[in-house]
Enzyme design. Structure first.
Site, short mmCIF file in Angstrom:
data_model
loop_
_atom_site.label_atom_id
_atom_site.label_comp_id
_atom_site.label_asym_id
_atom_site.label_seq_id
_atom_site.Cartn_x
_atom_site.Cartn_y
_atom_site.Cartn_z
N GLU A 186 -1.52 10.28 -0.40
CA GLU A 186 -2.83 9.63 -0.44
C GLU A 186 -3.28 9.23 0.95
O GLU A 186 -4.47 9.34 1.29
CB GLU A 186 -2.78 8.40 -1.35
CG GLU A 186 -4.12 7.71 -1.57
CD GLU A 186 -4.48 6.68 -0.49
OE1 GLU A 186 -5.64 6.24 -0.46
OE2 GLU A 186 -3.59 6.32 0.31
N GLU A 187 -2.34 8.74 1.76
CA GLU A 187 -2.70 8.23 3.08
C GLU A 187 -3.24 9.33 3.99
O GLU A 187 -3.89 9.03 5.00
CB GLU A 187 -1.49 7.55 3.74
CG GLU A 187 -0.96 6.33 3.01
CD GLU A 187 -1.92 5.15 3.03
OE1 GLU A 187 -3.02 5.28 3.60
OE2 GLU A 187 -1.56 4.10 2.47
N ASP B 13 -5.10 0.43 -5.98
CA ASP B 13 -4.83 0.63 -4.56
C ASP B 13 -5.63 -0.38 -3.73
O ASP B 13 -6.09 -0.08 -2.63
CB ASP B 13 -5.19 2.05 -4.15
CG ASP B 13 -4.63 2.43 -2.78
OD1 ASP B 13 -3.75 1.69 -2.28
OD2 ASP B 13 -5.07 3.44 -2.21
N ASP C 174 0.85 -1.20 0.00
CA ASP C 174 0.00 0.00 0.00
C ASP C 174 0.88 1.24 0.00
O ASP C 174 1.24 1.75 1.04
CB ASP C 174 -0.90 -0.04 1.25
CG ASP C 174 -1.92 1.08 1.27
OD1 ASP C 174 -2.07 1.78 0.27
OD2 ASP C 174 -2.55 1.26 2.33
#
Length: 440
Positions: free
Chosen positions: A336-337, A364, A302
């Site tokens: 993104e996180e 993802d 991830d």
């Protein structure tokens, strides 16, 4: 196999379908479905060439080796860190050396949060050192920590019902796992809801379908006008244990220490590369994954895998000497996180040209065995995608599911641009890498 999904859909859409995005977005094409079906079928030889190159040829295992080199060299890539920026510069150089076109960096301001030292110890009814992981953007505790009695609840509804009991305590959420999208609300909103009823801190049962005493991290969100309290995830095992203790009437006391700090936003970049279309260069099919990760893992699943899968889609097309009619654009997102920060800023910068975006894709959902693609779009478009997927029959990945999504591309989907996301086989060992890959 997942890069085959991205490559096939990209190739067929980019090379064919002369009416362009109209088939996908507005359904006003004058071409009959039979004509489109026949054209898709003509890409059988291209499909075989891609399969042979990716599965049996020189590209076999290439994306894995590229990913392994990056994570071994850089390691975790949290938002705002020097390691993330090092990874971005490495990828910028790699994409140039791969011979892709229009390789460039687009500036983004991103959050910078650091975990610091953290611990949680149960003091009553017995001494027990607990495994925890602070949640992204959480504030820290005072240096001496927070020592308080625990209130265990299983839902926000129960918390509201027992609001008077929560004041001055540490709220522990032992919510049952339903699925990731439903259960993750406790991680995202847990601190805010606990703070509203006067809690001093919140500990959330990790959002996971199973646990081997593995706490999981992830982003959480504070709310304006609500006090900020420290928040972290604990293991499923400890949440269940405290729930049992509470049901027996035991008094539970925890000492929580968190050295988390939030810093001013940092400079970062989305990384972009293209294969420019020969006939309709202004029309874009976007493939993507994100480069950032949390700090407690390598970020290989991830979402290093998704980023390198997306790069591989362009590499396969380039290696075969194919020149699409429409531009195939790779975007490697940053932050993104932290809630899709890079994706949102990209959308804000490019939405004026939204009519030129034919299709957006993101990987993802992990890199386990794929079973097909998730699609969001019209029924006519779905029928076309189903025809494209028949070209993947040699590797038995042909299904088209509904409700595609992706944190970094949801802005485009909500604006009406069709979307594709890879779907993981239910036989895969882990059903949701969003939960698994954020563990220790």
């Amino acid at each position: 196999m997942k890069f085959l999904l991205f490559t096939f859909v990209g190739v067929v859409h980019l090379f064919s379908l002369n009416s362009g995005k109209a088939i996908y977005k507005n359904d006003n094409s004058q071409r009959t479905f039979q004509e489109i079906k026949e054209e898709v079928a003509r890409y059988g030889d291209v499909a075989k060439a891609i399969i042979n190159l990716a599965v049996y040829g020189k590209a076999q295992n290439r994306s894995y080796e590229r990913l392994a080199l990056l994570v071994d060299t850089v390691g975790p890539r949290p938002s705002g860190s020097k390691s993330l920026e090092k990874a971005i510069q490495i990828m910028y150089q790699n994409l140039q050396e791969d011979g892709l076109e229009n390789v460039h960096l687009e500036p983004v301001k991103i959050p910078h949060w650091e975990r610091g030292e953290e611990s949680a110890v149960m003091l009553e009814p017995r001494i027990h050192k607990m495994a925890i992981l602070g949640l992204g953007s959480s504030i820290g505790t005072p240096p001496e920590g927070i020592t308080a009695e625990v209130l265990v609840v299983t839902s926000f509804k129960e918390l509201q019902r027992r609001a008077r009991e929560a004041r001055g305590k540490i709220v522990v959420y032992n919510q049952p796992y339903v699925n990731y999208s439903k259960t993750v609300q406790y991680r995202v909103r847990g601190a805010v809801e606990a703070a509203k009823v006067g809690a001093l801190a919140s500990l959330i049962r990790s959002v996971a379908s199973f646990s081997v005493y593995s706490p999981h991290t992830g982003i959480q969100e504070y709310q304006d006008g609500v006090p900020k309290i420290p928040t972290a995830c604990i293991t499923v095992e400890d949440a269940e244990m405290m729930s049992r203790m509470a049901s027996r009437g035991n008094r539970i006391v925890i000492q929580l220490k968190m050295g988390a700090k939030n810093y001013p936003d940092a400079d970062s970049f989305n990384t972009v590369a293209e294969i420019i279309g020969s006939k309709y260069p202004e029309q874009v099919v976007l493939v993507s994954g994100h480069l950032d990760s949390w700090d407690v893992g390598q970020g290989a699943m991830d979402d290093g895998g998704g980023a390198f899968i997306s790069w591989e889609a362009l590499s396969l097309i380039k290696d075969l000497g194919l020149r699409p009619k429409r531009t195939l654009r790779l975007v490697l997102w940053t932050a993104e996180e932290q809630g899709g920060i890079g994706g949102f800023q990209y959308y804000q910068s490019h939405k004026a040209n939204i009519s030129n975006y034919s299709l957006v894709m993101e990987s993802d959902e992990g890199t386990f065995l794929p079973s097909g693609l998730q699609f969001t779009g019209s029924e006519k478009a779905r029928a076309i995608v189903e025809e494209v997927m028949t070209l993947l029959q040699p590797v038995n990945i042909t299904q088209v599911f509904r409700a595609g999504e992706g944190t970094d591309i949801n802005f485009w989907i909500q604006a009406g641009v069709p979307d594709l996301e890879s779907a993981i086989s239910p036989k895969s060992p882990i059903s949701s890498t969003r939960s698994w890959s954020q563990s220790t």
